[in-house]
Design a protein around this motif. Sequence first.
Motif, PDB file in Angstrom:
ATOM      1  N   GLY A 179       0.694  -1.154  -0.040  1.00 23.69           N
ATOM      2  CA  GLY A 179       0.173   0.057  -0.022  1.00 23.69           C
ATOM      3  C   GLY A 179       0.962   1.194  -0.146  1.00 23.69           C
ATOM      4  O   GLY A 179       0.463   2.199  -0.623  1.00 23.69           O
ATOM      5  N   ILE A 180       1.841   1.253   0.714  1.00 22.07           N
ATOM      6  CA  ILE A 180       2.997   2.252   0.708  1.00 22.07           C
ATOM      7  C   ILE A 180       3.441   2.560  -0.546  1.00 22.07           C
ATOM      8  O   ILE A 180       3.696   3.835  -1.199  1.00 22.07           O
ATOM      9  N   LEU A 181       4.125   1.556  -1.275  1.00 18.95           N
ATOM     10  CA  LEU A 181       4.737   1.654  -2.588  1.00 18.95           C
ATOM     11  C   LEU A 181       3.495   2.133  -3.495  1.00 18.95           C
ATOM     12  O   LEU A 181       4.031   3.027  -4.515  1.00 18.95           O
ATOM     13  N   PHE A 182       2.325   1.632  -3.527  1.00 20.79           N
ATOM     14  CA  PHE A 182       1.159   2.055  -4.243  1.00 20.79           C
ATOM     15  C   PHE A 182       1.105   3.565  -4.072  1.00 20.79           C
ATOM     16  O   PHE A 182       0.703   4.342  -5.233  1.00 20.79           O
ATOM     17  N   ALA A 183       0.918   4.049  -2.918  1.00 27.95           N
ATOM     18  CA  ALA A 183       0.608   5.339  -2.870  1.00 27.95           C
ATOM     19  C   ALA A 183       1.888   6.169  -3.265  1.00 27.95           C
ATOM     20  O   ALA A 183       1.742   7.351  -3.985  1.00 27.95           O
ATOM     21  N   SER A 184       3.077   5.782  -3.280  1.00 29.92           N
ATOM     22  CA  SER A 184       4.090   6.691  -3.689  1.00 29.92           C
ATOM     23  C   SER A 184       4.113   6.482  -5.162  1.00 29.92           C
ATOM     24  O   SER A 184       4.484   7.678  -5.786  1.00 29.92           O
ATOM     25  N   LEU A 185       3.781   5.577  -6.049  1.00 33.63           N
ATOM     26  CA  LEU A 185       3.784   5.554  -7.181  1.00 33.63           C
ATOM     27  C   LEU A 185       2.351   6.479  -7.798  1.00 33.63           C
ATOM     28  O   LEU A 185       2.583   7.285  -8.901  1.00 33.63           O
ATOM     29  N   VAL A 186       1.376   6.399  -7.079  1.00 36.21           N
ATOM     30  CA  VAL A 186       0.337   7.366  -7.436  1.00 36.21           C
ATOM     31  C   VAL A 186       0.689   8.702  -7.342  1.00 36.21           C
ATOM     32  O   VAL A 186       0.535   9.660  -8.113  1.00 36.21           O
TER      33      VAL A 186
END
Length: 517
Positions: A179-186
């Motif tokens: 989830g943290i990685l997904f947020a960073s990509l977004v």
Amino acid sequence: MPAGGFSASSGMDFEAKITPMVITSCVTAATGGLMFGYDIGISGGVTAMEDFQREFFPTVLRKRRENKGSNYCRYNNQVLQLFTSSLYLAGLVSTLFASYTTRRLGRRATMRIAGGFFIVGVVFNGAARNLGMLIVGRILLGCGVGFANQAIPLFLSEVAPTTIRGGLNTLFQLNITIGILFASLVNYGTNNIHPWGWRLSLSLAGFPAMLLTLGALFMVDTPNSLIERGHLVEGKVVLKKIRGTNNVESEFNEIVEASRIAHDVKHPFCSLLQRRNRPLLTITVMLQMFQQLTGINAIMFYAPVLLTTLGFKTEASLYTTVITGAVNVLSTLVSMYTVDRVGRRMLLLDASMQMFLSLVAMAVVMRTKVTDRSDVIDHNWAIMVVIIICNFVSSFSWSWGPLGWLIPSETFPLETRSAGQSICVCTNLLFTFVIAQVFLSMLCHLKSFIFVFFSVCVAIMSLFVLFFLPETKNIPIEKMVERVWKQHWFWKRFMNEGCNNHAISGEGTPSTVSLYS
């Protein structure tokens, strides 16, 4: 595919199979970790976006553009910090209510409540027209975090066969890092969408929120929860389905007996204060406190802001956050593989040394290369900063991240399980709130010495592990008193022969659960 389950309480082997229902239920429940991780990762990137600052924090944007005052103080704004920290304060309070709903309404119902809070919070954040709507949205998301963190780990523990319980429990922690990685990509992608990219970042939190909410509508509740609430027949039917066999009589009887013992404890929070439970309570509180005093969430929350302070451009800071997010995910996989092989203490001590060196190195870089007025950091030093941060995040992710939750969960017996887990979550969220609320102010006043502060905390927690934390690897809960607490040079003084060892050892109870095991 057989998977013999081992009862930590009675030493009996229960017949069990790894059924599709178990896998799908655990994977679905663990999506709550995606929501939690997304909440952690999204705030730092959004607060670094100029469009977001122009909408809600114009004074911060003006300070950046005018380049007045110290670089370290550009983001020193209490309301800006409240945007991040309000989620964790709400989670702290809601956890106390979630403890009640988890016990009275069940694990599945509590996850539904969490999903509802998540969805409404996303709507408020994505459609925010003023600061009030923004903070209300974060508070609602925090309520979702409190309810999800209370129910999901219990669900995973009670549904999974014991032989793969650790791996399935770790799905929650793994989903947090994803989830943290997904947020960073977004954030990296929406930074170039003007002027509403920040709205898209906040609104996309609805994706994991919907996954959890819809999944909770279709999954079954755990046999433990059903039996605890008096639905014995339904609980036995569900137990047969998730174990893939009709031979569940032994496990069913043990759950019934464990529930009876749990019902006899009328005031579990008061029980935690008894002398025999002080070692458990002390270690739980200290581990949760130290987990936050490493400074990890200061980096996870404010990585883009911190990197901008160091001289990175906004896009470069967001890109670097993506890299650290990927390191976070991969390092969590390392923890899944090593924790039951090398032991808890070894991982914690090795990682503490690695984190200490990283923090000292960061302090040196900031002291020598970042001045109050510098706008750009040298390319080679920028690479060094990224390496240091990745090294720090990596060492935390395979040690203090999951183990800070796993170790307390291995000590609490069923009769104080709910209360003990509430103490875990409350302590963690309390210190998470404090760090989120004061970090930017500390950065302004302490400058490079903020990492000296965190390094001192890491040194102290290393000494705590060395002298006061016993090894709990591969020790059944019912043997904890004899093989751990009574053998420890300090904690054995609390284990008087007259104490009710049954209560602390967890005899007659299934083993407890890790929140981020």
